[in-house]
Scaffold this active site. Structure first.
Site, mmCIF file in Angstrom:
data_model
loop_
_atom_site.group_PDB
_atom_site.id
_atom_site.type_symbol
_atom_site.label_atom_id
_atom_site.label_comp_id
_atom_site.label_asym_id
_atom_site.label_seq_id
_atom_site.Cartn_x
_atom_site.Cartn_y
_atom_site.Cartn_z
ATOM 1 N N TYR A 151 11.873 79.483 -34.605
ATOM 2 C CA TYR A 151 12.198 80.717 -33.893
ATOM 3 C C TYR A 151 11.100 81.727 -34.154
ATOM 4 O O TYR A 151 10.674 81.907 -35.301
ATOM 5 C CB TYR A 151 13.544 81.268 -34.388
ATOM 6 C CG TYR A 151 13.939 82.593 -33.761
ATOM 7 C CD1 TYR A 151 14.261 82.673 -32.408
ATOM 8 C CD2 TYR A 151 13.989 83.758 -34.522
ATOM 9 C CE1 TYR A 151 14.622 83.886 -31.836
ATOM 10 C CE2 TYR A 151 14.363 84.970 -33.958
ATOM 11 C CZ TYR A 151 14.679 85.033 -32.605
ATOM 12 O OH TYR A 151 15.045 86.227 -32.052
ATOM 13 N N ASP A 246 3.614 81.777 -38.296
ATOM 14 C CA ASP A 246 4.633 82.815 -38.218
ATOM 15 C C ASP A 246 5.305 82.892 -39.583
ATOM 16 O O ASP A 246 6.184 82.102 -39.912
ATOM 17 C CB ASP A 246 5.637 82.487 -37.106
ATOM 18 C CG ASP A 246 6.708 83.563 -36.984
ATOM 19 O OD1 ASP A 246 6.697 84.523 -37.790
ATOM 20 O OD2 ASP A 246 7.561 83.442 -36.079
ATOM 21 N N LYS A 274 10.183 91.278 -41.831
ATOM 22 C CA LYS A 274 11.178 91.179 -42.892
ATOM 23 C C LYS A 274 10.728 91.802 -44.221
ATOM 24 O O LYS A 274 10.779 93.017 -44.344
ATOM 25 C CB LYS A 274 11.653 89.730 -43.011
ATOM 26 C CG LYS A 274 12.276 89.284 -41.669
ATOM 27 C CD LYS A 274 13.039 87.994 -41.673
ATOM 28 C CE LYS A 274 13.808 87.869 -40.358
ATOM 29 N NZ LYS A 274 13.428 86.785 -39.501
HETATM 30 C C1 PLP Z 1 13.194 86.903 -37.891
HETATM 31 C C2 PLP Z 1 12.049 86.155 -37.339
HETATM 32 C C3 PLP Z 1 11.321 86.616 -36.228
HETATM 33 C C4 PLP Z 1 11.751 87.810 -35.430
HETATM 34 O O1 PLP Z 1 11.710 88.995 -36.145
HETATM 35 P P1 PLP Z 1 12.564 90.255 -35.603
HETATM 36 O O2 PLP Z 1 12.204 91.342 -36.554
HETATM 37 O O3 PLP Z 1 13.991 89.829 -35.646
HETATM 38 O O4 PLP Z 1 12.106 90.520 -34.224
HETATM 39 C C5 PLP Z 1 10.184 85.935 -35.850
HETATM 40 N N1 PLP Z 1 9.796 84.824 -36.513
HETATM 41 C C6 PLP Z 1 10.472 84.342 -37.563
HETATM 42 C C7 PLP Z 1 9.969 83.133 -38.273
HETATM 43 C C8 PLP Z 1 11.624 84.973 -38.003
HETATM 44 O O5 PLP Z 1 12.316 84.469 -39.020
#
Ligand code: PLP
Length: 435
Positions: A151, A246, A274
């Protein structure tokens, strides 16, 4: 049941959810909060302290969500709170640059050496969206490769149905996403190096970038096979495609230098979110200067943000980044997390429940399955979802707050001490016995 559990009530949460559903779609501002994956009424919380959070009915729980990853120091960390209070005295934002932005960028570049230049945004989604745009601008190519079960935020072109198999172009996973967007996206199985080589052999020169979670944390927790990331690096280099890690979830969560430091693979771009905001909305993307310099005002790739680098987010993030650099921080976080997964495994074994765990740094995953060594999406999908639902609710009743989905990783914080880990394992013994 003990007296304490008999008193377990969720009336206030139920009332609030009732009201919420009238004015917020599904009653929530992000879908997984709605408990659709586990059934029942979602809880509303109003306080957090250390490893514990309190819901609107006054129930206290040991928290393994940590605001979905950011709270690696626990709730209301005194250092983060003090940094926010200090910034509040000076204002909320100036619509112009601040010293704090320079310092946090310097810190990120120092801690993650593959990042030579970095730009701050306000969410992980914005980070991945912007990283992909700059990769496309830099390579002058359109196609993007992503992996099943990963994701990357709700970016249009990345909401692509998993399971379409090697060499198939993606189908949109969400309505409202034009097919022509996801036609630009290739999807491959995670940890499948043969599929990777085959795709690049055929389409390598069309691929602007490959984006991957170096430890997959959005299909429960699935670590990479070492040869997977190495092969990905190799094929990207050969075909001139940009490799994007990511690390929105794994950055400063798995290790101080992120997952890339654990597996020794250097991506061209990295996305963060995060943990770097200390609990406030923030994201970042960065990497090779040559690529990052394609962004406006230096280059022709447009990217901007009114609240990007918000002084409050930067203050909280910097306090967080300062704290996690303490010697031994990740060793003790990792040890804590291992202590937890070992205890959960022992509890499941004792009750004869087929169960296994994965763990990297301060992240863990639990699987209700006979299989060991979970490293593929289809293995995750074949786990016993019904068992997870029951387990989730039993843990909640025993004061443990897990993510309300079998496809989310769990997060341990530095505020989780021996007491919290022992209480969690004791709760798991009760839950497994009741399954
Ligand atoms: C949480 C997450 C996102 C999205 O971040 P948001 O702040 O919710 O937009 C993108 N990539 C990864 C791997 C994530 O865990």
């Amino acid at each position: 049941m003990t007296q304490e559990q008999a008193a377990y009530r969720t009336n206030q949460s139920a009332n609030l959810f009732e009201r919420a559903q009238k004015v917020i779609p599904g009653g929530v501002n992000s879908p997984v909060r709605a408990f659709r994956g586990v059934g029942g009424t979602p809880l509303f919380f109003n306080h957090g302290e250390g490893a514990w959070i309190t819901d609107e009915d006054g129930n206290r729980y040991i928290d393994y969500i940590g605001a979905w990853g950011p709270l690696i120091l626990g709730h209301r960390d005194p250092g983060v709170i003090a940094a926010l209070e200090a910034q509040l005295k000076n204002g909320l934002g100036y619509g112009a640059s601040t010293e704090g932005e320079v310092v946090i960028a310097e810190t990120i570049c120092k801690l993650v050496p593959s990042i030579e230049k970095v730009r701050l945004v306000t969410s992980g989604t914005e980070a991945t969206m912007s990283a992909i745009r700059v990769a496309r601008g830099y390579t002058k190519r359109d196609k993007v490769l992503k992996f099943e079960g990963c994701y990357h935020g709700h970016v249009d072109g990345l909401l692509v149905k998993a399971g379409s198999g090697a060499l198939t172009l993606g189908e949109p996973d969400s309505s409202g996403v034009p097919k022509s967007y996801t036609d630009q996206t290739f999807v491959l199985p995670y940890n499948d190096t043969d599929a990777l080589k085959a795709l690049f052999q055929k389409h390598g020169d069309e691929i602007a970038c490959a984006i991957v979670e170096p430890v997959a944390g959005n299909m429960n927790l699935v670590p990479p096979r070492p040869e997977f990331l190495a092969t990905l690096r190799e094929v990207c280099t050969q075909s001139g495609s940009v490799l994007i890690f990511d690390e929105v979830m794994t950055g400063f969560r798995t290790a101080l230098g992120g997952a890339q430091s654990i597996y020794g693979i250097t991506p061209d771009l990295t996305t963060l979110g995060k943990v770097i905001g200390g609990g406030l909305p923030i994201g970042a993307f960065g990497g090779k200067a040559e690529i990052m310099d394609c962004i406006a005002p230096l280059g022709s790739v447009y990217q901007a943000g009114t609240l990007a680098g918000s002084p409050l987010g930067v203050a909280a993030g910097q306090a967080m980044l300062d704290a996690i650099q303490k010697p031994g921080f990740y060793e003790s976080l990792t040890e804590r997390t291992e202590q937890l997964t070992r205890g959960l495994q022992a509890a499941a074994d004792k009750a004869g429940i087929p169960f296994t765990t994965n763990q990297v740094g301060g992240m863990f995953g639990c699987f209700f399955t006979e299989q060991k060594d979970i490293h593929r999406f289809d293995q995750v999908m074949s786990c016993d979802a019904e068992r997870f639902k029951q387990y989730f609710h039993l843990m909640l009743q025993n004061q443990v707050n897990l993510a309300p989905s079998a496809f989310e990783a769990g997060f341990v914080s530095a505020a989780h001490g021996d007491n919290e880990i022992e209480l969690t394992i004791a709760a798991a013994h009760k839950a497994f016995a009741a399954l």
